[in-house]
Design a protein around this motif. Sequence first.
Motif, mmCIF file in Angstrom:
data_model
loop_
_atom_site.group_PDB
_atom_site.id
_atom_site.type_symbol
_atom_site.label_atom_id
_atom_site.label_comp_id
_atom_site.label_asym_id
_atom_site.label_seq_id
_atom_site.Cartn_x
_atom_site.Cartn_y
_atom_site.Cartn_z
ATOM 1 N N PHE A 164 0.846 -1.181 0.000
ATOM 2 C CA PHE A 164 0.000 0.000 0.000
ATOM 3 C C PHE A 164 0.885 1.235 0.000
ATOM 4 O O PHE A 164 2.071 1.168 0.307
ATOM 5 N N SER A 165 0.304 2.351 -0.389
ATOM 6 C CA SER A 165 1.035 3.613 -0.355
ATOM 7 C C SER A 165 0.187 4.641 0.376
ATOM 8 O O SER A 165 -1.035 4.529 0.442
ATOM 9 N N VAL A 166 0.862 5.630 0.928
ATOM 10 C CA VAL A 166 0.183 6.697 1.654
ATOM 11 C C VAL A 166 0.597 8.022 1.030
ATOM 12 O O VAL A 166 1.777 8.269 0.796
ATOM 13 N N SER A 167 -0.383 8.850 0.746
ATOM 14 C CA SER A 167 -0.133 10.175 0.203
ATOM 15 C C SER A 167 -0.827 11.186 1.112
ATOM 16 O O SER A 167 -1.981 10.988 1.493
ATOM 17 N N ALA A 168 -0.122 12.249 1.468
ATOM 18 C CA ALA A 168 -0.706 13.274 2.332
ATOM 19 C C ALA A 168 -0.469 14.647 1.717
ATOM 20 O O ALA A 168 0.572 14.901 1.108
ATOM 21 N N ASP A 169 -1.447 15.525 1.864
ATOM 22 C CA ASP A 169 -1.339 16.882 1.347
ATOM 23 C C ASP A 169 -2.148 17.797 2.254
ATOM 24 O O ASP A 169 -3.221 17.427 2.723
ATOM 25 N N ALA A 170 -1.626 18.973 2.503
ATOM 26 C CA ALA A 170 -2.337 19.947 3.329
ATOM 27 C C ALA A 170 -2.449 21.258 2.570
ATOM 28 O O ALA A 170 -1.545 21.637 1.825
ATOM 29 N N THR A 171 -3.564 21.917 2.756
ATOM 30 C CA THR A 171 -3.781 23.215 2.131
ATOM 31 C C THR A 171 -4.653 24.051 3.061
ATOM 32 O O THR A 171 -5.535 23.513 3.733
ATOM 33 N N ASP B 176 -7.660 26.452 4.222
ATOM 34 C CA ASP B 176 -8.994 26.775 3.730
ATOM 35 C C ASP B 176 -9.201 28.290 3.821
ATOM 36 O O ASP B 176 -8.262 29.041 4.093
ATOM 37 N N LEU B 177 -10.417 28.745 3.590
ATOM 38 C CA LEU B 177 -10.687 30.184 3.589
ATOM 39 C C LEU B 177 -10.419 30.844 4.934
ATOM 40 O O LEU B 177 -10.079 32.023 4.993
ATOM 41 N N SER B 178 -10.563 30.093 6.016
ATOM 42 C CA SER B 178 -10.310 30.657 7.343
ATOM 43 C C SER B 178 -8.856 30.465 7.777
ATOM 44 O O SER B 178 -8.520 30.639 8.935
ATOM 45 N N ARG B 179 -8.012 30.071 6.834
ATOM 46 C CA ARG B 179 -6.570 29.891 7.036
ATOM 47 C C ARG B 179 -6.216 28.754 7.992
ATOM 48 O O ARG B 179 -5.166 28.762 8.614
ATOM 49 N N ASN B 180 -7.102 27.785 8.112
ATOM 50 C CA ASN B 180 -6.803 26.559 8.857
ATOM 51 C C ASN B 180 -6.346 25.512 7.859
ATOM 52 O O ASN B 180 -6.970 25.331 6.814
ATOM 53 N N ASP B 181 -5.251 24.834 8.178
ATOM 54 C CA ASP B 181 -4.778 23.780 7.283
ATOM 55 C C ASP B 181 -5.747 22.608 7.280
ATOM 56 O O ASP B 181 -6.209 22.163 8.329
ATOM 57 N N GLN B 182 -6.066 22.135 6.092
ATOM 58 C CA GLN B 182 -6.909 20.957 5.916
ATOM 59 C C GLN B 182 -6.025 19.850 5.357
ATOM 60 O O GLN B 182 -5.430 20.009 4.293
ATOM 61 N N LEU B 183 -5.922 18.756 6.077
ATOM 62 C CA LEU B 183 -5.052 17.652 5.701
ATOM 63 C C LEU B 183 -5.854 16.547 5.031
ATOM 64 O O LEU B 183 -6.902 16.138 5.531
ATOM 65 N N SER B 184 -5.366 16.097 3.892
ATOM 66 C CA SER B 184 -5.941 14.940 3.201
ATOM 67 C C SER B 184 -4.925 13.821 3.238
ATOM 68 O O SER B 184 -3.753 14.035 2.928
ATOM 69 N N VAL B 185 -5.374 12.634 3.609
ATOM 70 C CA VAL B 185 -4.514 11.461 3.623
ATOM 71 C C VAL B 185 -5.203 10.384 2.794
ATOM 72 O O VAL B 185 -6.379 10.093 3.008
ATOM 73 N N VAL B 186 -4.461 9.819 1.849
ATOM 74 C CA VAL B 186 -5.005 8.792 0.970
ATOM 75 C C VAL B 186 -4.147 7.544 1.089
ATOM 76 O O VAL B 186 -2.922 7.623 1.004
ATOM 77 N N CYS B 187 -4.785 6.412 1.308
ATOM 78 C CA CYS B 187 -4.100 5.114 1.302
ATOM 79 C C CYS B 187 -4.576 4.359 0.080
ATOM 80 O O CYS B 187 -5.771 4.238 -0.147
ATOM 81 N N ARG B 188 -3.607 3.861 -0.714
ATOM 82 C CA ARG B 188 -3.961 3.080 -1.905
ATOM 83 C C ARG B 188 -3.282 1.746 -1.836
ATOM 84 O O ARG B 188 -2.253 1.575 -1.312
#
Length: 84
Positions: free
Chosen positions: A63-70, A72-84
Amino acid sequence: MESKRTGNRELSFASNVDRKQAIALISYHVTCVLPESKNEMIQLLAEDVRRQVVKEIKDAKMFSVSADATPDLSRNDQLSVVCR
């Protein structure tokens, strides 16, 4: 089958029940709209999803793990984590 109490209602999850069916059953049987009941229902569903994801990862050969943060409009980081 796992059973948990929420307010005066009982939610039951079977590992072989399709997620859509489980959500439909919960939507049908749970009529409480108290914030505590909603939060508990969300927590129960999150635990079930987490348990299923962990099982799939453990059963996989690779499996692999990919993570990305960006921010949002209120300047809070939103983290996405994907496992494939």
